[in-house]
Motif scaffolding. Structure first.
Motif, PDB file in Angstrom:
ATOM      1  N   ASN A 103      -0.567  -0.971   5.351  1.00 56.85           N
ATOM      2  CA  ASN A 103      -1.233  -2.209   5.369  1.00 56.85           C
ATOM      3  C   ASN A 103      -1.635  -2.660   4.015  1.00 56.85           C
ATOM      4  OD1 ASN A 103      -3.594  -0.833   6.249  1.00 56.85           O
ATOM      5  ND2 ASN A 103      -4.521  -3.108   6.124  1.00 56.85           N
ATOM      6  N   SER A 104      -2.060  -3.872   3.747  1.00 55.30           N
ATOM      7  CA  SER A 104      -2.665  -4.155   2.759  1.00 55.30           C
ATOM      8  C   SER A 104      -3.993  -4.982   2.762  1.00 55.30           C
ATOM      9  CB  SER A 104      -1.658  -5.165   1.789  1.00 55.30           C
ATOM     10  OG  SER A 104      -1.369  -6.167   2.762  1.00 55.30           O
TER      11      SER A 104
ATOM     12  N   ARG B 133      -8.363  -4.121   3.557  1.00 56.22           N
ATOM     13  CA  ARG B 133      -9.143  -3.028   3.864  1.00 56.22           C
ATOM     14  C   ARG B 133      -9.985  -3.207   5.302  1.00 56.22           C
ATOM     15  NH1 ARG B 133     -12.749  -3.033  -1.622  1.00 56.22           N
ATOM     16  NH2 ARG B 133     -10.997  -2.710  -3.171  1.00 56.22           N
TER      17      ARG B 133
ATOM     18  N   LYS C 281      -6.783  -3.208  11.403  1.00 56.26           N
ATOM     19  CA  LYS C 281      -5.280  -2.569  11.398  1.00 56.26           C
ATOM     20  C   LYS C 281      -4.854  -2.620  12.729  1.00 56.26           C
ATOM     21  CE  LYS C 281      -6.875   0.247   7.524  1.00 56.26           C
ATOM     22  NZ  LYS C 281      -6.528   1.557   7.157  1.00 56.26           N
TER      23      LYS C 281
ATOM     24  N   LYS D 281       0.858  -1.246  -0.008  1.00 58.13           N
ATOM     25  CA  LYS D 281      -0.135   0.142  -0.032  1.00 58.13           C
ATOM     26  C   LYS D 281       0.863   1.169   0.104  1.00 58.13           C
ATOM     27  CE  LYS D 281      -4.651  -1.198   1.567  1.00 58.13           C
ATOM     28  NZ  LYS D 281      -5.525  -0.894   2.325  1.00 58.13           N
ATOM     29  N   LYS D 282       1.971   1.190   0.344  1.00 58.21           N
ATOM     30  CA  LYS D 282       2.977   2.312   0.373  1.00 58.21           C
ATOM     31  C   LYS D 282       3.510   2.684  -0.968  1.00 58.21           C
ATOM     32  CE  LYS D 282       3.804   3.238   4.709  1.00 58.21           C
ATOM     33  NZ  LYS D 282       3.692   4.550   5.368  1.00 58.21           N
TER      34      LYS D 282
ATOM     35  N   GLU E  99      -8.877   5.702   2.628  1.00 57.65           N
ATOM     36  CA  GLU E  99      -7.253   5.746   2.535  1.00 57.65           C
ATOM     37  C   GLU E  99      -6.984   6.442   1.398  1.00 57.65           C
ATOM     38  OE1 GLU E  99      -6.117   1.385   4.547  1.00 57.65           O
ATOM     39  OE2 GLU E  99      -6.852   1.384   2.409  1.00 57.65           O
TER      40      GLU E  99
ATOM     41  N   TYR F 233      -6.467   0.825  -6.871  1.00 51.98           N
ATOM     42  CA  TYR F 233      -7.353   0.673  -5.626  1.00 51.98           C
ATOM     43  C   TYR F 233      -7.978  -0.562  -5.595  1.00 51.98           C
ATOM     44  CZ  TYR F 233     -12.128   1.185  -3.768  1.00 51.98           C
ATOM     45  OH  TYR F 233     -13.125   0.685  -2.878  1.00 51.98           O
TER      46      TYR F 233
ATOM     47  N   GLY G 150      -4.504  -3.055  -4.659  1.00 48.19           N
ATOM     48  CA  GLY G 150      -3.920  -2.663  -3.375  1.00 48.19           C
ATOM     49  C   GLY G 150      -4.955  -2.808  -2.086  1.00 48.19           C
ATOM     50  N   ASN G 151      -6.216  -3.188  -2.529  1.00 48.03           N
ATOM     51  CA  ASN G 151      -7.251  -3.532  -1.645  1.00 48.03           C
ATOM     52  C   ASN G 151      -7.443  -2.452  -0.787  1.00 48.03           C
ATOM     53  OD1 ASN G 151      -9.421  -5.304  -0.896  1.00 48.03           O
ATOM     54  ND2 ASN G 151      -7.973  -6.485   0.785  1.00 48.03           N
ATOM     55  N   TYR G 152      -7.290  -1.206  -1.344  1.00 46.18           N
ATOM     56  CA  TYR G 152      -7.558   0.203  -0.672  1.00 46.18           C
ATOM     57  C   TYR G 152      -9.041   0.365  -0.065  1.00 46.18           C
ATOM     58  CZ  TYR G 152      -2.896   1.423  -2.193  1.00 46.18           C
ATOM     59  OH  TYR G 152      -1.644   1.632  -2.127  1.00 46.18           O
TER      60      TYR G 152
END
Length: 882
Positions: free
Chosen positions: A216-217, A219, A222, A139-140, A775, A766, A769-771
């Motif tokens: 993190n990766s 949704r 966390k 995700k970064k 986010e 999106y 990355g499972n955002y």
């Protein structure tokens, strides 16, 4: 002039606004919405727009250029050339700062000359693999990937489809007005403004990545408390914590270590790890799993945690369980309700399997508690838990609904369909001399290394994290379909079945993978692949076999086939159609994007694409168009077809028809808005802003901001097409250069950063990355504001662009290179600096601040309760070493 509109204008603006609402709410896609809107606007006997004018956009040269550049991008992608180049350029880095610098800058350069959508398409799997190898949270990297592609696209007129659309609109408008000197927009006309714009966007991401980019990766939950056990042959055994590499992992923070009945909280960097230690890590599930695979740490659930004092072996407690995929079956996430009878009890006091058919794996940190053992956590209302399912789990169980609020979310399936596949290491492979982790074969989603067969006949278990790969080794891997595609493109590896594949005689140009489920009553049931003579009978090769809940033998040729087995077959692209009615199979399905790379054509593909770009660069430098980019792209793609870089089916499928329909219809809608006078009304507002603010710079800034805001609601192409006639009218009235007007629109139309649905590349990362939408907005909103400020300065000082360039490059170089000094410092000082910035990040995080205040209130309340005279002796506390 008045604000009154004719009935035609009212109809046009009303239904266009309604279309915006439909697209912003994501009810219907922009391709269908704009097409229907355009057809509706033609239904008034030509009084709003004629059919001829509405259809003109479908043949716009800028749009045709966009369409056929997809062919060129497909040709390069199919050869695998850019993957090799990018893997070499990216190198290896465990620092998020350097990871972003190494990934974003090359992508920006590449996207300047290659349409950003196909650029992001092939870069996503490369960055996922590279990020896993380097230990950098995905995700970064993926949001910055999209932003880098967009920013790079603003540096040339061919960088994005939007730029090409605006170039086409400018050419059509001023050619019709018989102003040929204003009609042309050269390839580098946007560079004086786009390059500084891109550089300052790049700088923003580097400076704010620690605060804004998610780490993190998933949704889902966390900041989890998870337990991992150090395997006896782990790479961290007998190493100090500071030298193990664990303290340098992003998204993985060691909060405690359990050893021989003692819980050691916040262990010192000099603490020496040993086999059998249980490490309690604060972080994200995917990151902790990756670190576990990288360093030989086994994920531990609550039941295994209770058995921690038993003698530790290397068999059944290894990283991978019988599922072959993960040490769990199917993870779910549940939130404890306020009325749950579990509140106030420790995790170990609950009969999880008996009541719910579940086993706790992790719990979200905080909620007024300090970190400790998972079993000792006292449950509270609102706790979020990750739980593994057992065969007795039933989502409809009343007890489950009573104790957990809302919907139970599926997080991960550890028993997903997998194929056991072998790959042989070539002598020239880059993986030779590297561990499996260093080679980039651990931590890839859906891919799990099982063992390595050496050339001398011996075998190395997957739990040997220190073994270095040698030439002619055979690596056995459990992989899902997507990961098999990744393996087929991994440089230096070839399938064990490659000889059988080659004997089919199918050219690599027409080769791909197919899944075929064996019929229970088919003629091949009960026979081995060898007995069936599969290759001879079907002119295809079985690469791997999946059998439900069973790990089958590794040698494909000797597998006795059963009904329900799923065969992974390498075959001709027509094979699935030819055998869809074959009695041996009940289901035949092609695997998307599974064609192997045509590496022998790699140099040809790259040279052809380079030649195409050079024709535009040379023409721009000499201010002469030798060949328009549209026919140039078509001819380049034709040469790629003729030289075997791709086949005809791949060429046809490369075109994104939804993009074509969106842009073409948006052209017609913009023409309708201009023809009915709506565009002129909006243009007058911009002219008024320019005059009242004192000049053309204010008007250009207003154009940029209006286009940027519109691009958040619509697609970037539609925003550009809608805004161009408005901006052009205003620009002509204020005597602004048509080139500068187009630049303002190009920059604004590409500025869709807040909404993941506003830009094609945003939507791609999106999903990958499972955002969550939140986010994206956390990063995108300040990024959008920053670039509005940057664009304002660039447009105001557009005549002094040389100075702007110099300042931009100097500042960027300083911000990129300054952290290099940081890595020269001793590790203990680096850790102190990291801790300082982490405290700043936590202080700036509003959610963390709220949790801290709640925690303090709970502690104060508990202290008052204790002081009020509670009687009795306290229970013995577990032995804890601070």
């Amino acid at each position: 002039m008045g604000l009154a509109l004719s009935w035609q204008g009212i109809v046009a603006v009303t239904f266009t606004a309604l279309a915006f609402v439909v697209m912003a709410a994501d009810w219907v896609g922009p391709d269908i919405t704009f097409t229907v809107l355009l057809a509706f606007l033609t239904a008034f006997d030509g009084q709003i727009i004629t059919v001829a004018k509405a259809a003109a956009g479908y043949g716009n040269t800028g749009l045709l250029t966009v369409v056929f550049l997809y062919w060129v991008a497909e040709g390069i992608t199919q050869t695998g050339g850019l993957e090799l180049i990018m893997n070499y350029v990216l190198g290896r880095s465990r620092s998020v700062h350097w990871a972003l610098a190494r990934s974003m800058f090359p992508v920006m350069c590449l996207s300047a000359f290659l349409n950003n959508t196909p650029c992001v398409t092939f870069m996503i799997p490369i960055l996922i693999s590279w990020g896993r190898r380097c230990g950098v949270p995905i995700k970064k990297l993926l949001i910055p990937l999209s932003y880098a592609a967009v920013l790079g696209g603003t540096c040339t007129s061919i960088g994005t489809s939007t730029n090409l659309v605006i170039v086409g609109l400018q050419d059509a408008r001023y050619t019709k007005a018989k102003k040929p000197q204003d009609a042309k927009f050269q390839i580098f006309d946007i560079a004086p403004y786009g390059v500084p714009y891109a550089l300052w966007g790049f700088v923003f991401i580097l400076l704010t990545q620690a605060f804004l980019l998610p780490g993190n990766s998933s949704r889902y939950a966390k900041d989890l408390l998870l337990a991992v056990r150090v395997l006896p042959n782990s790479a961290v055994v007998k190493k100090k914590l500071k030298d193990s590499g664990l303290m340098q992992q992003n998204g993985f923070s060691v909060s405690a270590v359990y050893r021989n009945g003692q819980l050691i909280k916040n262990p010192e960097p000099s603490f020496v790890l040993d086999g059998g230690d249980i490490i309690y890590a604060a972080g994200e599930l995917d990151v902790v799993e990756f670190v576990g695979e990288e360093y030989g740490l086994a994920l531990v659930n609550q039941e295994q945690e209770l058995a921690a004092d038993r003698p530790f072996g290397t068999g059944e407690e290894a990283v991978f369980s019988a599922t072959g995929a993960a040490p769990y079956h199917k993870l779910i996430q549940a939130k404890l309700s306020k009325t749950s009878d579990l509140i106030g009890r420790t995790v170990s006091e609950v009969s999880w399997q008996g009541r719910f058919g579940l086993i706790p794996v992790a719990i979200q940190r905080g909620n007024g508690r300090e970190d400790g053992r998972l079993s000792d956590v006292v449950l509270a209302a609102g706790d979020v838990l990750l739980l593994d399912t057992t065969p007795f789990y039933d989502e409809e169980r009343d007890d489950l609904k009573t104790n957990f609020e809302g919907k139970v979310h599926a997080v991960k399936d550890g028993a997903a369909k997998e194929f056991v596949i072998g790959v042989k290491v070539k002598k020239s492979a880059e993986v030779v001399g590297k561990t499996v982790s260093a080679a980039g074969l651990r931590g890839i989603p859906g891919l799990f290394v099982l063992s390595v067969d050496r050339a001398d006949g011996t075998s190395v278990d997957a739990s040997d994290y220190l073994y270095k790969i040698q030439p002619d080794d055979t690596i056995w891997i459990a992989a899902d379909v997507a990961a098999v595609g990744f393996l087929s493109k991994f440089p230096g590896l070839e399938l064990v079945q490659q000889e059988q594949v080659d004997k089919t005689g199918t050219s690599v140009l027409y080769r791909h993978l197919v899944q075929a489920a064996v019929s229970h009553k088919g003629p091949i049931v009960g026979k081995t692949v060898r007995d069936v003579r599969f290759r001879t009978l079907y002119n295809a090769a079985v690469v791997a076999v999946h059998r439900e809940n069973v790990r089958i033998p590794l040698k494909v040729q000797d597998i006795v086939l059963q009904g329900g087995d799923v065969l992974l077959i390498s075959c001709h692209t027509n094979w699935a159609d030819e055998h869809k009615h074959d009695k041996s199979f009940v289901l035949v399905q092609s695997v998307p994007d599974s064609s192997p790379p045509k590496r022998s054509r790699m140099v040809i593909g790259v040279l052809l694409a380079t030649g195409m770009v050079l024709t535009q660069i040379i023409g721009g430098l000499k201010n002469k168009e030798y060949i328009h980019l549209w026919p140039c792209a078509v001819l380049t793609a034709a040469l790629m077809l003729m030289t075997g870089c791709m086949n005809a089916d791949q060429t046809r499928k490369a075109i994104m028809w939804d993009v074509y329909l969106t842009i073409a219809a948006a052209f017609g809608v913009s023409a309708a808005l201009e023809g009915t006078g709506v565009a002129a009304k909006f243009a007058n507002a911009i002219i008024s802003i320019g005059k009242s603010a004192g000049g053309d710079s204010a008007a250009l800034i207003a154009i940029y901001i209006a286009t940027a805001l519109l691009s958040e609601l619509l697609t970037n192409n539609a925003a550009g097409a809608i805004m161009y006639p408005i901006a052009a009218i205003a620009g002509d009235a204020l005597k602004i250069s048509p080139r500068e007007t187009s630049v303002a629109i190009m920059l604004g139309a590409s500025a869709g950063f807040v909404n993941p649905f506003s830009y094609q590349t945003n939507l791609m990362v999106y999903a990958a990355g499972n955002y969550s939408v939140r986010e994206f907005a956390i990063v995108g909103a300040p990024f959008q504001i920053w670039l509005m400020i940057v664009a304002g300065f660039i447009l105001v000082y557009r005549n002094e662009w040389h100075q702007v360039w110099i300042v931009s490059w100097i500042c960027t170089a300083g911000i990129v290179l300054l952290p290099a000094l940081y890595f020269l410092l001793p590790t203990r000082i680096q850790l102190k600096i990291d801790g300082f910035f982490e405290r700043i990040a936590a202080a700036l995080n509003p959610k963390a601040a709220i949790q801290r205040r709640r925690s303090l209130r709970r502690q104060a309340s508990q202290a008052r309760t204790d002081d009020s005279g509670s009687s009795g002796s306290p229970l013995p506390a577990p032995k804890i070493v601070a």
